[in-house]
Write an enzyme that holds these catalytic residues in place. Structure first.
Site, short mmCIF file in Angstrom:
data_model
loop_
_atom_site.label_atom_id
_atom_site.label_comp_id
_atom_site.label_asym_id
_atom_site.label_seq_id
_atom_site.Cartn_x
_atom_site.Cartn_y
_atom_site.Cartn_z
N ASP A 207 44.33 36.67 40.29
CA ASP A 207 44.56 37.78 39.36
C ASP A 207 44.78 39.05 40.18
O ASP A 207 44.15 40.09 39.95
CB ASP A 207 43.35 37.93 38.43
CG ASP A 207 43.66 38.81 37.22
OD1 ASP A 207 44.84 38.92 36.84
OD2 ASP A 207 42.70 39.38 36.64
N ASP A 224 36.77 41.33 42.22
CA ASP A 224 36.88 40.45 41.07
C ASP A 224 37.68 39.18 41.34
O ASP A 224 38.84 39.05 40.92
CB ASP A 224 37.48 41.20 39.87
CG ASP A 224 37.30 40.43 38.57
OD1 ASP A 224 36.56 39.42 38.58
OD2 ASP A 224 37.89 40.83 37.55
#
Length: 331
Positions: A207, A224
């Site tokens: 991502d 993340d």
């Protein structure tokens, strides 16, 4: 029943501010009562003040999404990258573990990282980010995930399409158009993947967009890795280019120039950029639909699940169908 043996919750309804602070305190940290919710919807992420120390970031995982093994594998990958002196923000090891538990909720504690979302507006910045991503991929290629998913047409395309249709999210007057268009797109994407040949999949961030990068004078810092998975290297590159075709061409050239210094990109993957973008668009719509029962989602995304949204979604998919017929970006 001890707190770490409590039944797993099904949602975030019991995650009150007091419980959040108590959870962090249970790790041996001493919170000072300050708590700031950060911009995250899939998980719940907070900055918590610590007595006489720098605040920490606590990420509470969405109940039921990942197995413990998958989360630990995410953590291990982050720590592996950090050990190689890569600017990846890894969870803090507390009492020998990174995956913490409190009253059934699973969470991890991270150091706070400053910085700002990069614009990647210069050739130097784009080459810099390319070099770092290449080093991440060099580590990623050295081993394999056992518990993390693969980025493929089925999970991001077919399953997304099936969920939206089976759960009746598509308005009746658009149902036929969506069915036909999405089926044609998935067939087209499968054909392009097949034409690319046997692409090697590796461990990737998954991502890698500007919102998951914090830039400082020391360069990029990646945060993340919640969506890290096995997939083609180009997945971590294409989301960093935008604009008209000639602008994306120039941006891609700079990123890959830096990338090639540390890891070889299989240029056959360039033809996967628009197929991967199309799959992400389909997956994003299904992700919002799957989370629509979470009270935070209608508040944060009030435009979703309206006739106008689905009309624009279909229009976007039609534009992607046109882009899939164009020649891929080239270097």
């Amino acid at each position: 029943m001890s707190q770490d043996k409590a039944p797993a919750p099904t949602d975030y309804s019991e995650l009150s501010p007091d419980m959040l602070l108590n959870a962090i305190d249970s790790c041996g940290l001493q919170t000072d009562g300050r708590l700031l919710a950060l911009n995250s919807y899939e998980n719940r992420v907070y900055q918590a003040g610590i007595e006489s120390e720098t605040p920490v970031i606590a990420k509470f995982y969405r109940p039921g999404r990942w197995t413990d093994a998958a989360i630990i594998e995410e953590h291990d990958f982050s720590l592996e990258l950090a050990t190689q002196e890569l600017p990846v923000i890894a969870p803090i090891m507390i009492n020998g573990i990174t995956l913490q538990r409190y009253r059934g909720y699973r969470f991890a504690v991270y150091p706070r990282q400053g910085g700002y979302w990069p614009e990647l507006g210069t050739r130097q910045e784009r080459q810099w980010i390319g070099r770092v991503i290449a080093r991440i991929h060099a580590v990623g290629a050295a081993s394999k995930f056992r518990h993390r998913p693969e980025l493929d047409i089925d999970s991001h395309g077919h399953q997304s399409r099936s969920f939206l249709l089976e759960q009746n999210f598509i308005p009746a007057h658009l149902d036929a158009a969506y069915r036909t268009l999405s089926e044609d797109l998935l067939n087209q994407i499968a054909s392009i993947f097949a034409s690319a040949g046997n692409i090697r999949n590796i461990r990737i961030h998954g991502d890698c967009h500007a919102g998951n990068i914090l830039w400082t004078d020391a360069g990029p810092h990646f945060v993340d890795l919640d969506d890290c998975r096995t997939g083609p290297a180009i997945q971590d590159i294409w989301m960093l280019i935008s604009g008209e075709r000639h602008e994306m061409q120039a941006q891609l050239t700079d990123i890959v120039e830096g990338y090639q210094q540390f890891y070889n990109l299989d240029f056959r993957q360039l033809r996967l950029i628009e197929p991967l973008r199309t799959l992400r668009i389909m997956h994003y719509a299904a992700w919002l639909a799957r989370r629509w029962n979470d009270p935070a989602f209608p508040l944060a995304f009030p435009w979703f699940n309206t006739s106008r949204y689905w009309e624009e979604h279909i229009l976007t998919l039609r534009e992607q169908a046109s882009l899939l017929n164009e020649a891929p970006l080239a270097l």
